[in-house]
Design a protein around this motif. Structure first.
Motif, PDB file in Angstrom:
ATOM      1  N   UNK A  44     103.082  19.053  53.809  1.00  0.00           N
ATOM      2  CA  UNK A  44     102.091  20.082  54.132  1.00  0.00           C
ATOM      3  C   UNK A  44     100.741  19.678  53.536  1.00  0.00           C
ATOM      4  N   UNK A  45      99.703  19.741  54.362  1.00  0.00           N
ATOM      5  CA  UNK A  45      98.370  19.366  53.898  1.00  0.00           C
ATOM      6  C   UNK A  45      97.471  20.602  53.788  1.00  0.00           C
ATOM      7  N   UNK A  46      96.808  20.728  52.641  1.00  0.00           N
ATOM      8  CA  UNK A  46      95.817  21.796  52.456  1.00  0.00           C
ATOM      9  C   UNK A  46      94.538  21.139  51.940  1.00  0.00           C
ATOM     10  N   UNK A  47      93.387  21.706  52.273  1.00  0.00           N
ATOM     11  CA  UNK A  47      92.149  21.070  51.815  1.00  0.00           C
ATOM     12  C   UNK A  47      91.154  22.111  51.347  1.00  0.00           C
ATOM     13  N   UNK A  48      90.283  21.700  50.442  1.00  0.00           N
ATOM     14  CA  UNK A  48      89.252  22.616  49.973  1.00  0.00           C
ATOM     15  C   UNK A  48      88.540  22.079  48.751  1.00  0.00           C
ATOM     16  N   UNK A  49      87.787  22.981  48.099  1.00  0.00           N
ATOM     17  CA  UNK A  49      87.046  22.591  46.900  1.00  0.00           C
ATOM     18  C   UNK A  49      87.933  22.765  45.667  1.00  0.00           C
ATOM     19  N   UNK A  50      88.776  23.782  45.683  1.00  0.00           N
ATOM     20  CA  UNK A  50      89.627  24.119  44.529  1.00  0.00           C
ATOM     21  C   UNK A  50      88.801  24.094  43.239  1.00  0.00           C
ATOM     22  N   UNK A  51      87.674  24.801  43.307  1.00  0.00           N
ATOM     23  CA  UNK A  51      86.752  24.795  42.170  1.00  0.00           C
ATOM     24  C   UNK A  51      87.176  25.856  41.152  1.00  0.00           C
ATOM     25  N   UNK A  52      87.052  25.566  39.865  1.00  0.00           N
ATOM     26  CA  UNK A  52      87.477  26.477  38.791  1.00  0.00           C
ATOM     27  C   UNK A  52      88.890  26.961  39.070  1.00  0.00           C
ATOM     28  N   UNK A  53      89.793  26.053  39.267  1.00  0.00           N
ATOM     29  CA  UNK A  53      91.162  26.352  39.710  1.00  0.00           C
ATOM     30  C   UNK A  53      91.669  27.679  39.133  1.00  0.00           C
TER      31      UNK A  53
END
Length: 346
Positions: A181-190
């Motif tokens: 499964x592929x997810x994408x993003x910034x994932x900033x300040x997790x």
């Protein structure tokens, strides 16, 4: 990821890691207002892959009684000082009993520094212009009390190494029968919004292998604006790798999820949360290809927390935070002074 790194080191010292997490009330009393609620923090810590169990509502001062209650041989803390509200070492009792171990503090990041970056809302940390005086002046104020600055609360630069990535990575390849499964993003300040999303995605398959694509800083800045991302690509990589639901990270993933990418990683499913998808530079939908293949799925994390909201919480508490950090700094400096005086005596 500084916290995750501490938990990773602690786990390596034994076989089973129990993490005590304080209540909001305890934190407010000793340190100042917490950014996350206790429920959010319990869930966040539980999602870090080196944690076997959490102890909710753990007392701020670790006593032998607490260690015995959870059947622990020893406790671990970083090599920075933690002090109670009246300036005593919170680990005195367990140190005396020989049930204390120490791990190295992660260089180049602290809650204080991240709070500083958020309060600033300038783009200084993205540009190559070192001369953004606002940012420089602020980092000076933020991590410095009136008398110089403490090595623990001060601001320093994070330097990524391949070794750090290896320590955080799972090193597991996808196995036959896994759903990739592929997810994408910034994932900033997790944060907990990310954790809830990844947990939901993880539940979509019996044997999920989740690959998280992280966009480069410039790309994130293009679609998020302001001074996002708060954390650079290296910091975001470690934060995401520390999460137990993630198997692999693509460092600097392309914004558009292309046929090449899907084939390269043999992706079965592409997921995105309920947040807005900003079009690519040419105006196209970055998820056009997975949608065309019928492998795109929207996943509702059930959480409304976003990086923006965290920044808003910080700004709302700005004055309290600044006072908190200067007090913390002053306490740490007092201890350093005392330590120096002791050394001079000997």
């Amino acid at each position: 990821y500084g916290h995750s790194n501490q938990l990773r080191q602690a786990r390596a010292m034994g076989d089973y890691l129990i993490v005590g997490v304080h209540t909001d009330e305890e934190i407010a009393k000793h340190k100042g207002p917490p950014v996350f609620t206790q429920e959010e923090r319990y869930k966040m810590v539980q999602a870090i892959k080196w944690v076997d169990e959490i102890a909710p509502g753990a007392p701020y001062v670790t006593t032998l009684e607490t260690l015995d209650k959870y059947n622990c041989d020893f406790c671990v803390h970083g090599d920075d000082i933690t002090l109670t509200i009246d300036g005593k070492d919170t680990y005195e009792e367990v140190k005396t009993a020989g049930r204390y171990r120490e791990c190295k503090r992660t260089q180049g990041v602290s809650t204080t520094d991240l709070v500083g970056r958020m309060l600033l809302m300038t783009k200084a940390h993205h540009s190559n212009i070192d001369e953004d005086l606002d940012y420089r002046k602020h980092t000076d104020n933020f991590g410095k009390g009136p008398k110089g600055h403490s090595p623990w609360t001060g601001v320093s630069q994070f330097l990524q190494t391949s070794q750090k990535i290896i320590q955080f990575a799972s090193g597991k390849e996808p196995q036959p029968g896994d759903t990739i499964i592929y997810v994408a993003g910034a994932f900033d300040l997790f944060h907990i919004g990310h954790v809830d999303f990844l947990e939901k995605v993880h539940q979509l398959a019996d044997r999920p292998y989740i690959i998280a694509g992280l966009h480069f800083d410039q790309e994130v800045n293009r679609y998020k604006g302001k001074n996002y991302p708060i954390m650079n690509i290296h910091e975001r990589t470690l934060s995401v790798l520390a999460c137990r639901y993630v198997s692999e990270v693509v460092i600097g993933a392309p914004y558009a999820v292309t046929a090449d990418l899907l084939e390269h990683f043999r992706v079965t499913l592409v997921c995105h949360g309920m947040t807005e998808v900003v079009p690519d530079k040419d105006g196209s939908d970055p998820y056009e290809e997975p949608k065309r293949r019928g492998i795109f799925q929207l996943v509702d994390s059930g959480s409304n927390l976003t990086t923006d909201l965290i920044v808003q919480r910080i700004i709302k508490n700005r004055l309290e935070f600044e006072a908190r950090n200067q007090k913390k700094e002053a306490k740490e400096l007092a201890v350093l002074e005392a330590m120096k005086r002791l050394e001079e005596k000997h």
